[in-house]
Design an enzyme around this catalytic site. Sequence first.
Site, short mmCIF file in Angstrom:
data_model
loop_
_atom_site.label_atom_id
_atom_site.label_comp_id
_atom_site.label_asym_id
_atom_site.label_seq_id
_atom_site.Cartn_x
_atom_site.Cartn_y
_atom_site.Cartn_z
N ARG A 236 0.86 -1.18 0.00
CA ARG A 236 0.00 0.00 0.00
C ARG A 236 0.90 1.24 0.00
O ARG A 236 1.91 1.28 0.71
CB ARG A 236 -0.90 0.03 1.25
N ASP A 260 4.50 -0.38 -6.92
CA ASP A 260 3.25 -0.71 -7.61
C ASP A 260 2.10 0.06 -6.98
O ASP A 260 0.97 0.00 -7.46
CB ASP A 260 2.97 -2.22 -7.53
N HIS A 297 -0.51 -0.10 -9.73
CA HIS A 297 -1.29 -1.06 -8.93
C HIS A 297 -1.78 -2.23 -9.80
O HIS A 297 -2.97 -2.54 -9.81
CB HIS A 297 -2.47 -0.35 -8.26
P1 NAI Z 1 -1.46 -11.32 4.87
O1 NAI Z 1 -2.50 -10.85 5.80
O2 NAI Z 1 -1.46 -12.77 4.46
O3 NAI Z 1 -0.01 -10.99 5.46
C1 NAI Z 1 0.32 -9.75 6.03
C2 NAI Z 1 1.43 -10.01 7.03
O4 NAI Z 1 1.90 -8.74 7.49
C3 NAI Z 1 0.96 -10.80 8.26
O5 NAI Z 1 1.80 -11.92 8.47
C4 NAI Z 1 1.08 -9.78 9.39
O6 NAI Z 1 1.40 -10.38 10.64
C5 NAI Z 1 2.21 -8.91 8.87
N1 NAI Z 1 2.32 -7.62 9.54
C6 NAI Z 1 1.35 -6.86 10.12
N2 NAI Z 1 1.90 -5.77 10.69
C7 NAI Z 1 3.23 -5.83 10.45
C8 NAI Z 1 4.33 -5.00 10.78
N3 NAI Z 1 4.16 -3.86 11.48
N4 NAI Z 1 5.56 -5.37 10.39
C9 NAI Z 1 5.75 -6.51 9.69
N5 NAI Z 1 4.74 -7.35 9.34
C10 NAI Z 1 3.50 -7.00 9.71
O7 NAI Z 1 -1.56 -10.40 3.58
P2 NAI Z 1 -1.05 -10.70 2.11
O8 NAI Z 1 -2.11 -11.40 1.34
O9 NAI Z 1 0.30 -11.28 2.16
O10 NAI Z 1 -1.00 -9.21 1.51
C11 NAI Z 1 -0.05 -8.26 1.96
C12 NAI Z 1 -0.46 -6.90 1.45
O11 NAI Z 1 -0.32 -6.87 0.01
C13 NAI Z 1 -1.95 -6.56 1.66
O12 NAI Z 1 -2.17 -6.02 2.93
C14 NAI Z 1 -2.24 -5.59 0.57
O13 NAI Z 1 -2.06 -4.29 1.08
C15 NAI Z 1 -1.18 -5.86 -0.49
N6 NAI Z 1 -1.73 -6.30 -1.76
C16 NAI Z 1 -1.40 -5.59 -2.90
C17 NAI Z 1 -1.87 -5.97 -4.14
C18 NAI Z 1 -1.49 -5.27 -5.39
O14 NAI Z 1 -2.10 -5.49 -6.45
N7 NAI Z 1 -0.48 -4.41 -5.38
C19 NAI Z 1 -2.80 -7.10 -4.25
C20 NAI Z 1 -3.04 -7.82 -3.00
C21 NAI Z 1 -2.53 -7.39 -1.81
#
Ligand code: NAI
Length: 332
Positions: A236, A260, A297
């Site tokens: 993000r 992205d 994105h």
């Molecule tokens: P997820 O929920 O599986 O993993 C997120 C991880 O971040 C979790 O393990 C959590 O404990 C960790 N986390 C939370 N706070 C943290 C911190 N302060 N420091 C380090 N780690 C922390 O989410 P997923 O599916 O891996 O997605 C990650 C991010 O990717 C999403 O939140 C979304 O913003 C982004 N995303 C971007 C896309 C794009 O098209 N550019 C598409 C899909 C997701």
Amino acid sequence: MIEVAVYDSKPYDRDYLCRAASSHDITWRFHEFRLSSETALAAKGAQAVCVFVNDQVDRACLDALAAIEVKLITLRCAGHNNVDLLAARENGITVVRVPAYSPHAVAEHAVGLLLTLNRKIHRAYSRVRELNFSLNGLVGFDIHGKTIGIIGTGKIGRIATQIFRGFGANVMAHDPFPALDWAAEHGIYYTDFDTLLAASDILSLHLPLMPDTLHLLNSKTLAQTKPGVFIVNTSRGKLIDTTALIAALKSGHIGGVALDVYEEEEGIFFQDLSGQVLLDDELSHLLVFPNVLITAHQAFLTHEALSEIARVTTMNILAQATNQPFLKGTEL
Ligand code: NAI
């Protein structure tokens, strides 16, 4: 017939949603504009609204949706920082998302961005098409043997890690909820945030945007990074303070930045503004650095991800209409 107002919809959303619902009684009302308190009325008569990352689903918007008896919001994404969940609950509106449509799509895009930026493939492509076969200025570095800091080892961060391990890179990770068994299996070690910043040649962000992760990379934390660090952000935009990032790029501290997502992408990304003057000065500034690479994105944009987003969205709309449970893990 179930009516669904689909906001911020693009041709690819329409294709995949229509295909997923072809044998179901769903009528999609596609809107190109985004959802906000001002556009909520366009959902009148719909049982559900379907939104994406830049729709503004704040309290005013949710009050307006509740007034026209919308009962369900389906997010075509995983992140939900643009939705006021408390206000949704208070308005009796259920919010569902697509928690994992293709973590591979995003992880592979992050790696692709890094390779493109480091090996200057985007510049080489243009150069060769101009019959300029010079290699001057195209020197990159091997990823093999470098230290990569993964911030957030959820679904996407883990896949990115495994790909980077395939390059022979050392990977260290930071996550408040470490996956220790997985880390042991893949030769990863967890460390605290400060150590990770100081030791990483490349940082890749894979954590959600939340109040405590807003501007995670700011002037203080960027100063803690290794000189010449490469930063990849596919998560993000607001995880990085853009003003501080530009200052660190200007000082030469940062080696490269691949984005992205962008802090102020709302209203800019997903649009064709090619005939217009770009009014965002910081984005304009970023776009002229030779060591900055930006995509709008698109990390999620694969056939597999769009199919899964449409499938989960359709199934959850049908579930709501027939009083069945939502797909596991999708309700917020
Ligand atoms: P997820 O929920 O599986 O993993 C997120 C991880 O971040 C979790 O393990 C959590 O404990 C960790 N986390 C939370 N706070 C943290 C911190 N302060 N420091 C380090 N780690 C922390 O989410 P997923 O599916 O891996 O997605 C990650 C991010 O990717 C999403 O939140 C979304 O913003 C982004 N995303 C971007 C896309 C794009 O098209 N550019 C598409 C899909 C997701």
